[in-house]
Design an enzyme around this catalytic site. Structure first.
Site, PDB file in Angstrom:
ATOM      1  N   GLU A  43       0.843  -1.200   0.000  1.00  0.00           N
ATOM      2  CA  GLU A  43       0.000   0.000   0.000  1.00  0.00           C
ATOM      3  C   GLU A  43       0.874   1.244   0.000  1.00  0.00           C
ATOM      4  OE1 GLU A  43      -2.702   0.386   3.378  1.00  0.00           O
ATOM      5  OE2 GLU A  43      -2.680   2.555   3.116  1.00  0.00           O
ATOM      6  N   ARG A  47       0.364  10.340   0.428  1.00  0.00           N
ATOM      7  CA  ARG A  47       0.677  11.384   1.407  1.00  0.00           C
ATOM      8  C   ARG A  47       1.923  12.150   1.027  1.00  0.00           C
ATOM      9  NH1 ARG A  47       0.133   8.015   6.996  1.00  0.00           N
ATOM     10  NH2 ARG A  47      -1.599   6.753   6.253  1.00  0.00           N
ATOM     11  N   THR A  71      -4.687   5.901   1.748  1.00  0.00           N
ATOM     12  CA  THR A  71      -5.052   7.283   2.098  1.00  0.00           C
ATOM     13  C   THR A  71      -5.935   7.905   1.018  1.00  0.00           C
ATOM     14  OG1 THR A  71      -2.788   7.366   3.019  1.00  0.00           O
ATOM     15  CG2 THR A  71      -4.156   9.296   3.335  1.00  0.00           C
ATOM     16  N   LYS A 131     -11.065  -2.473   6.517  1.00  0.00           N
ATOM     17  CA  LYS A 131      -9.933  -2.084   7.371  1.00  0.00           C
ATOM     18  C   LYS A 131     -10.498  -1.606   8.711  1.00  0.00           C
ATOM     19  CE  LYS A 131      -6.958   1.985   7.245  1.00  0.00           C
ATOM     20  NZ  LYS A 131      -6.056   2.800   6.428  1.00  0.00           N
TER      21      LYS A 131
HETATM   22  C1  3PG Z   1      -1.123   4.871   8.768  1.00  0.00           C
HETATM   23  O1  3PG Z   1      -2.074   5.581   8.924  1.00  0.00           O
HETATM   24  O2  3PG Z   1      -0.001   5.313   8.518  1.00  0.00           O
HETATM   25  C2  3PG Z   1      -1.335   3.412   8.833  1.00  0.00           C
HETATM   26  O3  3PG Z   1      -2.476   3.135   9.530  1.00  0.00           O
HETATM   27  C3  3PG Z   1      -0.179   2.725   9.421  1.00  0.00           C
HETATM   28  O4  3PG Z   1      -0.123   2.930  10.773  1.00  0.00           O
HETATM   29  P1  3PG Z   1       1.178   2.465  11.558  1.00  0.00           P
HETATM   30  O5  3PG Z   1       2.286   3.426  11.198  1.00  0.00           O
HETATM   31  O6  3PG Z   1       0.770   2.590  13.013  1.00  0.00           O
HETATM   32  O7  3PG Z   1       1.498   1.061  11.156  1.00  0.00           O
END
Ligand code: 3PG
Length: 210
Positions: A43, A47, A71, A131
């Site tokens: 994934e 961002r 995202t 999710k």
């Molecule tokens: C995020 O929003 O970056 C993901 O949910 C991953 O979260 P994490 O960095 O806690 O694994």
């Protein structure tokens, strides 16, 4: 646009790495390092400015990887990610415009939910793999355990605060199909181009039991 359902994608490995890519040059070696460890569904979060180019580069250079996009917050995000070649989509929440755009594009989706009400709304749309986000902050594995009986037929990919310390607790639950997390691709390892460390973390993650 893809032959894969979200269920098949989630079953490729116990962990879906959540990737934040700042430097386009790191995208392909990062994908290779993760795939070498046994993690294939990746994934790439929308961002950073290079996210779409990273998806394109990884998809072209690493055919063993199933490169998705994370995202997703708007229909425009979905259209851009599909144009870049994303094969699945992940969203922090349950957005009707995002889901509609993904349906139009044939993009398998893993939308985020944090409550039974949201999970039921997703099920009403025919979605059965969701999710659970942010997993730890929302009560963690105990919450998913409590959802298993009343929300039968739904499977979850907990994400957010999942790590090598607690991933096994989630994966032991019957309604957890896989987990998502950034711990397999730490920012300091990417910056240092320490691909062997990332492959090592991936191997450990790929051997977690589902
Ligand atoms: C995020 O929003 O970056 C993901 O949910 C991953 O979260 P994490 O960095 O806690 O694994």
């Amino acid at each position: 646009m893809t032959d894969l359902t979200i269920e098949r994608i989630c079953r490729l490995a116990p962990v879906v790495p959540v990737l934040i890519i700042d430097d386009l040059d790191s995208a392909v070696p990062l994908a290779r390092a993760l795939v070498a460890g046994g993690l294939r569904a990746l994934e790439v979060t929308m961002r950073t400015p290079v996210a779409l180019d990273a998806i394109r580069a990884m998809r072209d250079a690493v055919p063993e990887a199933v490169v998705g996009v994370g995202t997703l917050r708007t229909a425009t995000d979905v259209d851009a990610a599909v144009a870049a070649g994303a094969r699945f989509g992940v969203s922090p929440g349950l957005s009707v415009p995002v889901l509609d755009a993904a349906d139009r594009a044939g993009l398998p989706m893993l939308p985020g939910v944090a409550t039974p009400t949201e999970a039921m709304a997703a099920a009403d749309r025919g979605l059965s793999v969701l999710k659970f986000f942010p997993a730890e902050a929302n009560g963690g594995a105990q919450v998913l355990k409590a959802w298993a009986s009343p929300l039968q037929g739904l499977s979850f990919c907990p994400t957010g605060g999942v790590s090598e310390k607690n991933a096994a607790d989630y994966l032991a639950l019957p309604n957890v199909i896989c987990v998502g997390g950034s711990w397999v691709a730490p920012n300091d390892a990417i910056t240092a181009r320490d691909w062997s460390r990332i492959t090592g973390l991936s191997k450990a993650a790929a051997h977690l039991m589902t």
